[in-house]
Design an enzyme around this catalytic site. Structure first.
Site, PDB file in Angstrom:
ATOM      1  N   SER A  79       0.784  -1.234   0.000  1.00 44.91           N
ATOM      2  CA  SER A  79       0.000   0.000   0.000  1.00 44.91           C
ATOM      3  C   SER A  79       0.817   1.287   0.000  1.00 44.91           C
ATOM      4  CB  SER A  79      -0.949   0.020   1.206  1.00 44.91           C
ATOM      5  OG  SER A  79      -0.228   0.045   2.418  1.00 44.91           O
ATOM      6  N   LYS A 129      -5.687   4.334   8.699  1.00 50.91           N
ATOM      7  CA  LYS A 129      -4.597   5.116   8.119  1.00 50.91           C
ATOM      8  C   LYS A 129      -4.903   6.611   8.158  1.00 50.91           C
ATOM      9  CE  LYS A 129      -2.814   1.399   5.266  1.00 50.91           C
ATOM     10  NZ  LYS A 129      -2.451   0.908   3.929  1.00 50.91           N
TER      11      LYS A 129
END
Length: 380
Positions: free
Chosen positions: A271, A316
């Site tokens: 990611s 996140k």
């Protein structure tokens, strides 16, 4: 014993039993929480995250932070008490165990897969960034994976450049399978490969996805110092259809025009690709991409610059805001989830490509109104 006393005693024992059960009973859930964030333009543990040699680089400012998620390990079995506590607590998420670990794998296999995905994200980040800047990036056919206990284990290595199979030159990865399946099961197959000394042994994976082993990240991919080898692998019959196989997957490797190393230990998964690519573009261009702004983000990236979805986006965004980010570059497919409950003061910018992310950064550094950017919105 008086009835009231007996009732109280029974209730107390029942409560104690329930408490013990809550602590001892294991439930099929796992927990995610915000993880560390790292500025790709800066240093981590005293070393630059992005190292470029052989090409001019420029000073940068601000932040382009990649973000992570902490998750409970594959061997961790959550108690009912821990699950309830996680559901009630803010800043973390309790999810079904299968969401994080959809297939039964060992801790070593999970770690191997995460490392391979991280390596792959580094390579595609380099390629997408260089292509965006107009650099020529060559391609070659490589051994991208070696199946554990397969015929090629101990013979071929992940990262080997496949020059020819049975004396016929290879131009595309698909041609490797064509050459192998043209034989009969049990026939020897001769691979002509270029191998960089000290490269990945490529034989420590497990069967299937867990057996993949990407070539080492970094470097130009130059095979000028590679050793030319002719290696014979005895084919075997595939279990599903009996076709001849040798236990490898062929893929595309890249020849970069100069050396790029990405130094970031203890991080896995794909990611960070988008933020690595943006960091590289920033360092290789005179223009300051952030204008001093604190930008964080996430997203996989392909060699062609397409941004893909990731997991744990809500965690996140929390991590990014806690570190001081004002902007968060969000893959389009994750926008609805991110916008469901965004941290206050964090603008979620929707991105689909590296070019789109660069356009957003141009708007951000120019001081544009956030509403002028493609912001994420909640699902209807």
């Amino acid at each position: 014993m008086p009835r009231r006393t007996a009732s109280l005693l029974t209730s107390g024992l029942l409560l104690i039993g329930l408490l013990f059960a809550a602590v001892l009973v294991r439930v099929p859930y796992a927990e995610m929480s915000p993880g560390p964030t790292v500025n790709t333009l800066g240093e981590h543990n005293g070393s630059p995250v992005l190292n470029i040699s052989g090409e001019e680089t420029y000073e940068t400012s601000g932040n382009l932070n990649m973000t992570t998620v902490r998750v409970t390990g594959v061997n961790f079995r959550m108690s009912l008490f821990e699950a309830v506590r996680g559901w009630l607590a803010g800043g973390s998420a309790v999810v079904p165990y299968e969401t994080l670990y959809p297939e039964r794998r060992t801790a070593d296999e999970v770690e191997q897969i995460n490392a391979e995905e991280f390596s792959r994200s580094q390579e595609t980040a380099k390629v997408s960034a260089l292509r965006e800047l107009g650099y020529e990036v060559g391609t070659r056919t490589i051994v991208s994976s070696v199946v554990k206990d397969g015929p090629a284990e101990g013979v071929l290595r992940a990262g080997d450049v496949i020059v020819a199979v049975d004396g016929e030159e290879i131009g595309e990865p698909s041609e490797v399978a064509e050459r192998v399946t043209a034989r009969e099961p049990g026939d020897p197959v001769v691979f002509t490969v270029d191998r960089v000394p000290g490269g990945d042994e490529g034989a420590d994976g497990a069967e299937g996805e867990a057996g993949t082993a990407e070539p080492p990240a970094g470097g130009s991919g130059d095979t000028a110092e590679a050793e030319r080898l002719e290696l014979t692998v005895d084919s075997t019959a595939a279990e599903d259809d009996g076709r001849p196989i040798v236990g490898i997957s062929a893929g595309v490797g890249y020849d970069l025009p100069f050396d790029i190393d990405i130094e970031l230990a203890d991080v896995g998964g794909p990611s960070a690709g988008l933020m690595f690519a943006l960091g590289l573009v920033d360092k290789l261009t005179e223009e300051d991409l952030t204008g001093g702004e604190f930008v964080a983000g996430t997203g996989t990236i392909t060699a062609e610059g397409r941004v893909g979805p990731i997991g744990g986006v809500a965690m996140k965004t929390i991590a990014a805001r806690e570190q001081g980010a004002s902007w968060f570059l969000t893959p389009s497919a994750n926008c609805a989830a991110a916008a469901a409950d965004p941290p206050q003061g964090l603008a979620l910018v929707e991105v689909e490509t590296l070019e789109g992310a660069l356009d957003a950064l141009e708007e951000i550094r120019s001081g544009a109104d956030p509403e002028s950017l493609p912001l994420c919105s909640r699902a209807d």
